[in-house]
Write an enzyme that holds these catalytic residues in place. Sequence first.
Site, PDB file in Angstrom:
ATOM      1  N   LYS A   1       0.848  -1.196   0.000  1.00 61.31           N
ATOM      2  CA  LYS A   1       0.000   0.000   0.000  1.00 61.31           C
ATOM      3  C   LYS A   1       0.880   1.241   0.000  1.00 61.31           C
ATOM      4  O   LYS A   1       1.468   1.603   1.023  1.00 61.31           O
ATOM      5  CB  LYS A   1      -0.901   0.035   1.247  1.00 61.31           C
ATOM      6  CG  LYS A   1      -1.999   1.081   1.084  1.00 61.31           C
ATOM      7  CD  LYS A   1      -2.450   1.709   2.369  1.00 61.31           C
ATOM      8  CE  LYS A   1      -1.818   3.023   2.697  1.00 61.31           C
ATOM      9  NZ  LYS A   1      -1.936   4.103   1.721  1.00 61.31           N
TER      10      LYS A   1
ATOM     11  N   GLU B   1       9.423   1.322  10.846  1.00 65.34           N
ATOM     12  CA  GLU B   1      10.492   2.315  10.679  1.00 65.34           C
ATOM     13  C   GLU B   1       9.794   3.661  10.799  1.00 65.34           C
ATOM     14  O   GLU B   1       9.028   4.048   9.917  1.00 65.34           O
ATOM     15  CB  GLU B   1      11.160   2.106   9.317  1.00 65.34           C
ATOM     16  CG  GLU B   1      12.546   2.687   9.269  1.00 65.34           C
ATOM     17  CD  GLU B   1      12.506   4.134   8.877  1.00 65.34           C
ATOM     18  OE1 GLU B   1      12.529   4.978   9.811  1.00 65.34           O
ATOM     19  OE2 GLU B   1      12.434   4.440   7.688  1.00 65.34           O
TER      20      GLU B   1
ATOM     21  N   GLU C   1       9.341  15.928  15.503  1.00 70.40           N
ATOM     22  CA  GLU C   1       9.834  15.728  14.135  1.00 70.40           C
ATOM     23  C   GLU C   1       9.146  16.764  13.238  1.00 70.40           C
ATOM     24  O   GLU C   1       7.932  16.738  13.062  1.00 70.40           O
ATOM     25  CB  GLU C   1       9.489  14.313  13.657  1.00 70.40           C
ATOM     26  CG  GLU C   1      10.073  14.016  12.298  1.00 70.40           C
ATOM     27  CD  GLU C   1       9.859  12.573  11.858  1.00 70.40           C
ATOM     28  OE1 GLU C   1       8.753  12.049  12.017  1.00 70.40           O
ATOM     29  OE2 GLU C   1      10.819  11.978  11.325  1.00 70.40           O
TER      30      GLU C   1
HETATM   31  P1  NDP Z   1       1.612   8.387   7.986  1.00 66.28           P
HETATM   32  O1  NDP Z   1       2.288   7.594   9.028  1.00 66.28           O
HETATM   33  O2  NDP Z   1       0.252   8.911   8.242  1.00 66.28           O
HETATM   34  O3  NDP Z   1       1.527   7.550   6.608  1.00 66.28           O
HETATM   35  C1  NDP Z   1       2.399   6.516   6.227  1.00 66.28           C
HETATM   36  C2  NDP Z   1       1.617   5.418   5.531  1.00 66.28           C
HETATM   37  O4  NDP Z   1       0.699   4.825   6.455  1.00 66.28           O
HETATM   38  C3  NDP Z   1       0.759   5.918   4.363  1.00 66.28           C
HETATM   39  O5  NDP Z   1       0.736   4.927   3.360  1.00 66.28           O
HETATM   40  C4  NDP Z   1      -0.601   6.069   4.995  1.00 66.28           C
HETATM   41  O6  NDP Z   1      -1.663   6.029   4.076  1.00 66.28           O
HETATM   42  C5  NDP Z   1      -0.621   4.867   5.924  1.00 66.28           C
HETATM   43  N1  NDP Z   1      -1.593   4.953   7.016  1.00 66.28           N
HETATM   44  C6  NDP Z   1      -2.174   6.059   7.544  1.00 66.28           C
HETATM   45  N2  NDP Z   1      -3.020   5.721   8.534  1.00 66.28           N
HETATM   46  C7  NDP Z   1      -2.984   4.376   8.642  1.00 66.28           C
HETATM   47  C8  NDP Z   1      -3.608   3.429   9.483  1.00 66.28           C
HETATM   48  N3  NDP Z   1      -4.477   3.784  10.437  1.00 66.28           N
HETATM   49  N4  NDP Z   1      -3.322   2.129   9.319  1.00 66.28           N
HETATM   50  C9  NDP Z   1      -2.446   1.728   8.381  1.00 66.28           C
HETATM   51  N5  NDP Z   1      -1.821   2.572   7.546  1.00 66.28           N
HETATM   52  C10 NDP Z   1      -2.069   3.885   7.673  1.00 66.28           C
HETATM   53  O7  NDP Z   1       2.556   9.536   7.620  1.00 66.28           O
HETATM   54  P2  NDP Z   1       2.171  10.861   6.843  1.00 66.28           P
HETATM   55  O8  NDP Z   1       2.435  10.503   5.457  1.00 66.28           O
HETATM   56  O9  NDP Z   1       0.832  11.410   7.135  1.00 66.28           O
HETATM   57  O10 NDP Z   1       3.199  11.861   7.494  1.00 66.28           O
HETATM   58  C11 NDP Z   1       2.957  12.405   8.794  1.00 66.28           C
HETATM   59  C12 NDP Z   1       4.228  12.550   9.542  1.00 66.28           C
HETATM   60  O11 NDP Z   1       4.818  11.259   9.726  1.00 66.28           O
HETATM   61  C13 NDP Z   1       5.295  13.345   8.838  1.00 66.28           C
HETATM   62  O12 NDP Z   1       5.114  14.699   9.000  1.00 66.28           O
HETATM   63  C14 NDP Z   1       6.517  12.792   9.508  1.00 66.28           C
HETATM   64  O13 NDP Z   1       6.721  13.411  10.729  1.00 66.28           O
HETATM   65  C15 NDP Z   1       6.200  11.343   9.720  1.00 66.28           C
HETATM   66  N6  NDP Z   1       6.707  10.475   8.644  1.00 66.28           N
HETATM   67  C16 NDP Z   1       7.820   9.745   8.848  1.00 66.28           C
HETATM   68  C17 NDP Z   1       8.324   8.982   7.834  1.00 66.28           C
HETATM   69  C18 NDP Z   1       9.544   8.187   7.971  1.00 66.28           C
HETATM   70  O14 NDP Z   1      10.211   7.924   6.965  1.00 66.28           O
HETATM   71  N7  NDP Z   1       9.876   7.725   9.151  1.00 66.28           N
HETATM   72  C19 NDP Z   1       7.715   8.913   6.518  1.00 66.28           C
HETATM   73  C20 NDP Z   1       6.521   9.690   6.409  1.00 66.28           C
HETATM   74  C21 NDP Z   1       6.056  10.433   7.454  1.00 66.28           C
HETATM   75  P3  NDP Z   1      -2.272   7.329   3.368  1.00 66.28           P
HETATM   76  O15 NDP Z   1      -1.333   8.445   3.592  1.00 66.28           O
HETATM   77  O16 NDP Z   1      -2.387   6.910   1.956  1.00 66.28           O
HETATM   78  O17 NDP Z   1      -3.607   7.559   3.992  1.00 66.28           O
END
Ligand code: NDP
Length: 453
Positions: free
Chosen positions: A152, A227, A354
């Site tokens: 996903k 991660e 972050e």
């Molecule tokens: P999220 O953790 O919300 O999203 C990461 C993935 O998880 C996306 O594919 C998202 O889907 C999915 N997801 C969201 N909610 C759920 C759930 N309840 N169950 C399972 N999967 C889910 O990160 P964001 O993209 O919204 O970013 C928010 C913050 O997270 C950033 O500002 C940053 O601080 C941190 N982040 C850290 C990352 C890293 O590399 N460690 C990477 C990205 C973000 P979808 O978005 O399609 O709804």
Amino acid sequence: MVEVINPATEEVIERIESATVEDTDVAVDRARAAFPGWRDVEPADRARLLRRLAEALDAERENLVRLESQNVGKPLGGARGEIDMVVETFGYYAGAPERLLGDTIPVSGGVNMTFREPLGVVGLIVPWNFPLQIAAWKMAPALAAGNTFVLKPAEVTPLTAIEFERIALEAGIPEGVVNVVVGPGSQVGQRLAEHPDVAKIAFTGSTEVGKKIMAGAAETIKRVTLELGGKSASVVFADADLEAAAAAAPAAVFDNAGQDCCARSRILVERSVFDEFLSLLEPAVEGFRVGDPTSEETEMGPLISADHREKVASFVPEDAPVAIRGSAPEGPGFWYPPTVLAPVSNDDRAAREEIFGPVVAVIPFESEEEAIRLANDTIYGLSGSVWTTSGARALRVARSIETGVISINSNTSVRVTTPFGGMKQSGVGRELGPHALDYYTEVKNVYLATEED
Ligand code: NDP
């Protein structure tokens, strides 16, 4: 319907049907049906198919670079490095199927043998910051070990994942082994975490969503690797090569517009060289080239969305101690300039949360002991750096900082051949290197009696 946007222009570049929970179940069923066949492919044949997949990805390199650059607003140079790593990751794990060896353990009355068995269907949930690269870190070891998967991607950045599914099929990976489902995390992602036929979730994203995934996975005792976020510190001692540390600092936090879990978003600097370090940093920040991602000269593009820009801007209120500020285009596009806050206390919000944007907090320290205490005073533990010319101090401090990865006189965190992952609330498990295979296999122990009972 998902509208995919280019963050550098705000234009819609693609419209995609959004998947539902039912679509997710169909994908899991397909992956489950394909699992026994893929598990039983001879290791040499599985290795050959993965090598062929690496070659097919290599042949599509420029297409994938362009898509990733448009969809995330990445400068071409950054996108190129990521797709190079995708190809390299599949090439590396193509060597794994024939090397998944076990132990033989002689015991009284017989012998025990261990086997590395695949888990089954794995759910891979990835974010928008390095879409295909982070997916590849999961897909390649999962396939090498004999698992099938449902991937996903983040809904805002699905384009390269969709291309990957096509490329994998064309390269000869059997139907149903690779499945991509584009839909909202709260439905598709959550369903994968809870689905009884999914054996494991490998997730990269925020710590908040990581907690939800752990909770969702608990019901069926799924294996989970996470991660998550980071608040990594670069620790600069007075005896360091200050010019090298200052020259390397901007890229360590402004690359990918700071949307990087490994970003060195805190720089701890020994107080006696604090001002000197800032004056060395200034030209490097001001000269950081922000703008059109399609230009080969560009070092930093826009943020992923208007909402995210608002979140980043909230860390720089009117009275913030802005010490250095780079430039950024006016718009259209979700631009934010490289920003250095100094001096900052480690208790300030900009040093604790972050930010995931091009904002760095520079924090003074007095002693080695205080530097270690400040570096560790965070819920996160992903990566970091130590800058010093003393070898003994470098190793002592590197080992005292509670992170999964740390570099000495460098800001490099990730290589295909070495383990990557976090301590504390930065995650569970390791990706890349030989270690990743442990998280896509289960050890089975078989006892063969060689003596009559
Ligand atoms: P999220 O953790 O919300 O999203 C990461 C993935 O998880 C996306 O594919 C998202 O889907 C999915 N997801 C969201 N909610 C759920 C759930 N309840 N169950 C399972 N999967 C889910 O990160 P964001 O993209 O919204 O970013 C928010 C913050 O997270 C950033 O500002 C940053 O601080 C941190 N982040 C850290 C990352 C890293 O590399 N460690 C990477 C990205 C973000 P979808 O978005 O399609 O709804």
